[in-house]
Design an enzyme around this catalytic site. Sequence first.
Site, PDB file in Angstrom:
ATOM      1  CG  ASP A 172      -0.385   0.210   2.530  1.00  0.00           C
ATOM      2  OD1 ASP A 172       0.825  -0.103   2.704  1.00  0.00           O
ATOM      3  OD2 ASP A 172      -1.101   0.665   3.433  1.00  0.00           O
ATOM      4  CE1 TYR A 175       7.692   4.047   0.904  1.00  0.00           C
ATOM      5  CE2 TYR A 175       7.404   5.351  -1.076  1.00  0.00           C
ATOM      6  CZ  TYR A 175       8.091   4.387  -0.375  1.00  0.00           C
ATOM      7  OH  TYR A 175       9.180   3.778  -0.936  1.00  0.00           O
ATOM      8  CG  PHE A 190       8.923   0.280  -3.795  1.00  0.00           C
ATOM      9  CD1 PHE A 190       9.305  -0.013  -2.489  1.00  0.00           C
ATOM     10  CD2 PHE A 190       8.353  -0.721  -4.563  1.00  0.00           C
ATOM     11  CE1 PHE A 190       9.121  -1.282  -1.970  1.00  0.00           C
ATOM     12  CE2 PHE A 190       8.164  -1.996  -4.048  1.00  0.00           C
ATOM     13  CZ  PHE A 190       8.558  -2.275  -2.742  1.00  0.00           C
ATOM     14  CG  HIS A 207       9.769  -5.455   1.497  1.00  0.00           C
ATOM     15  ND1 HIS A 207      10.260  -4.217   1.855  1.00  0.00           N
ATOM     16  CD2 HIS A 207       8.604  -5.236   0.839  1.00  0.00           C
ATOM     17  CE1 HIS A 207       9.412  -3.284   1.434  1.00  0.00           C
ATOM     18  NE2 HIS A 207       8.411  -3.865   0.805  1.00  0.00           N
TER      19      HIS A 207
END
Length: 219
Positions: free
Chosen positions: A62, A64, A75, A183
């Site tokens: 989802d 920031y 990102f 991640h």
Amino acid sequence: MINKKWDPILECEFKSDYFKKLGIFVKNEYQHKIIYPKYEHIFDCLRYTDYDEVKVVIIGQDPYHGENEAHGLCFSVQKGVARPPSLNNIFKELYNDLGIVKRNNDLTCWAKQGVLLLNSIMTVVKDHPLSHKDKGWEIFTDNIIKHLNARETPMVFVLWGSYARSKKELITNKNHLIIESVHPSPLSANRGFFGSKPFSKINDFLNSKGIDSIDWQDN
């Protein structure tokens, strides 16, 4: 909705009951809370990277949730906004992989080259991660992945972290390449993200299929 080739492909989604309920929920949230990204930027990943232009799909969870960070591309943050830790690690790996120093935190230049920066959940309440989980976004974005999976033109799906890797079951077309690792978060990057060389792997695959590679530098 998108004013791109996505519109006829996603027409059934836009007309569905779940999407209509999602739309009502999202509009109400924007009226009463601080929501990111700005309303007009929710679908920017689809606007920058049209259906037939997708070469690479990077899947996030989802947006920031900090002030002025999210702008519709997973990102990525807007110019002038501090670089989040996960993006910093992505840039570290880009340097380790290809020797490229990336200074611009806005990844729009990647999106314009065919990198679909897709968050599974497309909106979030300020300072409340996953606040719009299970409201319908996951159905919508899973179906985007399914539509892309159905394309015959080869593409690369990049799955970083356990959440993104859970989408692997949607990618069944053997024409496509799946790149997966932990991640890039500081909590996990040292356990297999660093050294995974995703950027060179992407370009090697695209070149092997006669598809123009991605220029990962600032431009």
